[in-house]
Design an enzyme around this catalytic site. Sequence first.
Site, PDB file in Angstrom:
ATOM      1  N   ILE A  90      23.154-112.799  61.810  1.00 37.72           N
ATOM      2  CA  ILE A  90      22.232-111.742  62.189  1.00 37.72           C
ATOM      3  C   ILE A  90      21.294-111.484  61.011  1.00 37.72           C
ATOM      4  O   ILE A  90      20.118-111.784  61.053  1.00 37.72           O
ATOM      5  CB  ILE A  90      23.008-110.471  62.607  1.00 37.72           C
TER       6      ILE A  90
ATOM      7  N   ASP B 271      20.307 -99.920  64.579  1.00 41.25           N
ATOM      8  CA  ASP B 271      21.691-100.253  64.911  1.00 41.25           C
ATOM      9  C   ASP B 271      22.492 -98.952  64.875  1.00 41.25           C
ATOM     10  O   ASP B 271      23.390 -98.781  64.053  1.00 41.25           O
ATOM     11  CB  ASP B 271      22.236-101.257  63.888  1.00 41.25           C
TER      12      ASP B 271
END
Lengths: 512, 512
Positions: B207, B266
């Site tokens: 990621i 996030d």
Amino acid sequence: MKLLVKKIDFETGNTKSIVLNIKNAQELGQKAGERVILKNPETRAFENKFWSAIIQIDYLGSIVKPGEIGIFLNILREKRDLKNGMIISVKPADPPDSFKFIQKKIKGNKLTSEEINSIVSDAVSGSLSRIDLAAFITGVSINGMDNEEMTALTLSETRSGEIFYFGMEVYDKHSTGGVPGNKVSLIIVPIIAAAGLTIPKSSTRAITSPSGTADSMEVLAPVSFTPKKLKEIVSTHNACIIWGGALETAPADNILIEIERPLHMDPVGLMIPSILTKKLSLGVKKLVLDIPVGQGTKFPTPDNGKQFAYLFKEIAANVGIEAECALTLAHQPIGHAVGPALEAREALILLKDFSAGPNSLIEKSTDLAGILLEMGGKAQKGEGQQLAKQILKSGKAYGKMKQIIEAQGGNPNIIPEDIKVGPFMKEYFAKKDGYIVEVNNSLINQIAKASGCPTSKSSGVEIIKKQGAKIKEGDIVLRLYSHSESKLRRAEKIYNATGGPIRLGGMVIERI
Amino acid sequence: MKLLVKKIDFETGNTKSIVLNIKNAQELGQKAGERVILKNPETRAFENKFWSAIIQIDYLGSIVKPGEIGIFLNILREKRDLKNGMIISVKPADPPDSFKFIQKKIKGNKLTSEEINSIVSDAVSGSLSRIDLAAFITGVSINGMDNEEMTALTLSETRSGEIFYFGMEVYDKHSTGGVPGNKVSLIIVPIIAAAGLTIPKSSTRAITSPSGTADSMEVLAPVSFTPKKLKEIVSTHNACIIWGGALETAPADNILIEIERPLHMDPVGLMIPSILTKKLSLGVKKLVLDIPVGQGTKFPTPDNGKQFAYLFKEIAANVGIEAECALTLAHQPIGHAVGPALEAREALILLKDFSAGPNSLIEKSTDLAGILLEMGGKAQKGEGQQLAKQILKSGKAYGKMKQIIEAQGGNPNIIPEDIKVGPFMKEYFAKKDGYIVEVNNSLINQIAKASGCPTSKSSGVEIIKKQGAKIKEGDIVLRLYSHSESKLRRAEKIYNATGGPIRLGGMVIERI
């Protein structure tokens, strides 16, 4: 990485984006929504500017194969040194600084004017994606903006586009909306202009209502003009009633509105700059703000409206606009007519003949016009409405409206009978005796839109009797119009399913 | 309104959208981002379902003319009774209910599980646009989600996709990330599996780091399997190390992540469901969560990490997963190797020879594995790490890794020398005597990615000496690898511009 430009037969809207095959994106280490910078291998830039674009990904390779970069039609049109089939260099790019500033607002922090300028600038240039702007708008909806931020945003949005100068003293009127049939501008502008004040009224088309001022005016005359033509009209007649969308003012505001609309968001932090930027772009100095309050408007209680008014006045003053606000009744439509042609007709009838009314239209228009006349020194404080009524009664407002219609390319001698409504029509009658206890604005909007408003100008609704009226069984209460039979049926369906927007009753409103 | 289907040579991704000419959109009274419902005039539905889609607008009519409706390639593929050239009926549609629920969260209110299910369902079916999801994600970032909401979201996301059952007791490990070289899964999984516990480890690709577990494992064996093949592997060997993206688990999570990534968001309210849903989809019952804390991780201080850990354990328990959390050091990479091949090689070396180390990899892997062994009843509380070290030292973990590699289609007899790195390489040497006072993870990530990680498996960075090491002038401190000379140069540029990630110093760290 070098990639071959492949034309894509599609348009991307405002956002600057390109399409990469998934393999190339992976190799670059970038994901959908992230960015690349494109360089012309010969000149190192396109149209002399470094160009960063937002990545869309072709996962299946059906449009863009590995080694290719998909460029949309409108981008190819815009950047003439970027051609189908050329090889260009592509490398990963960081998001623009404005992206960090959006995150800052989402974290609940205050933005500086430089940061706001950066967001506005990148929104206009397409460097911020729709996702970025949606996040920004949501962040403002939740965390708000303080006075300094709203002031900075207003100035920034104004500078993003064309700015007009119409003189030292320029007047205007605006409404925060929410009440159908609000045709008052068609009365106010001629009154103010007849009094010798400059009032270059620009409006939007309908947002949530069945007819915006621009839609109604367009029944009487064209409303789209170039900046050059606009200046001509205003300098000759000191007034106009036009559609603001045809000018190149405040593109930043339009870009934000385009994302706000489908999200159904209109946060105060963006609403105030949005209103003020449109005025500032037209050089407005003195403004009356109509704030309808109550159910169905943006301000459910008068207190809500009042708080907003104080805030609005302050930001307006910060950007050099003197604003007076009026909380107004919104429990039922203004006048009887709802829909472009019906509203234009009702306004024209009143301009020609004061005694024709209707009262609500006379009272609201002259009250708001009166405020402007006082601000313009044409009447003492408290005497503005009286002067406005005089100007209207005397026929001077009608004379001015004819000038405006002619200057905008319409027929100045248009009479109410010339204005086409329908042709399909249905009448509704009272089923019993009683008083009209409620006129439901929301249902009126639904029914009018179902009948074809605002696109179909001759469609709409006429509320024959309004709240408080005494009704006998068999009296006509409402007329429904449409340009098409199918749309009339569609509107009728809603009427029948809901029982219609006119509620009859006795002294007891509801039993629970 | 009846419109002619016009195929558009472009793909729309997950969101269900169509393209209208501006004139038709205006006639319908709908704007960009709003919705229409499409009906097959014969059957009244497509593929037996009413189909609503989000509107994109062609303002210029270059792609979709008035009277046409643009349908994207992938939609035509999916709905076989929708064909290019057919006439379909189109009418305005309201946004789905989930849209109102998104607004509810933005207003700061709590969502019910039904409302959360609705959002998840519409995200997966494409009825919510990217703008809607961006607003939702931003709303959660600012307003958060409480325990009940996070629990409901976890269950909802899990049910949006395939769910596997591997038995009554299924173990797993997960990391919240932020520290490069975190190859511990390649050691932990073989240890746990060798102890007889079931551990079907699925991972994402990188990621933000230079190599995710799936990228590193792929150097040793394939990582993409069908559900059928996966069940075969796990039932035979009670373990696997695979790429989760090849399964059809939790599509809702993937859809949200796709919007979160470019927004760099996030939020905890979505992160916890995201982690748990992946585990729940693979039937995991007992989980150890590695929480790296400190600069560069999601939790700048141990207290931040601790708060998160308590919250995570609670939500996990709500969905039937027993979770133990470990706050771990993250000030420098784990081991020396950063990059897929380098990390796979370092893991393989350790599995074959405990004495080869490195210490940080041994300590972190066996500590986390030990927690799982205790949860699995294989060791008493406090003795798990000791047992893990034993299993590793004995060669049993290596034996198990060979089985896993073979089951996944790799060569079980692969030796470290077989693993290709580079071939281009550059060594960096200490310019003076001193101690290593800082290893900068952020620079290591940048340099490793510039060298080609993770797409190019043989690229990466070897940190020869780590923090605290005593260095003499001329000692080698770092090796840089790349599959391509140009990428090596690119990585070198960053190294030279920044002075590199290894900082030497004496007892005084900085003078101000």
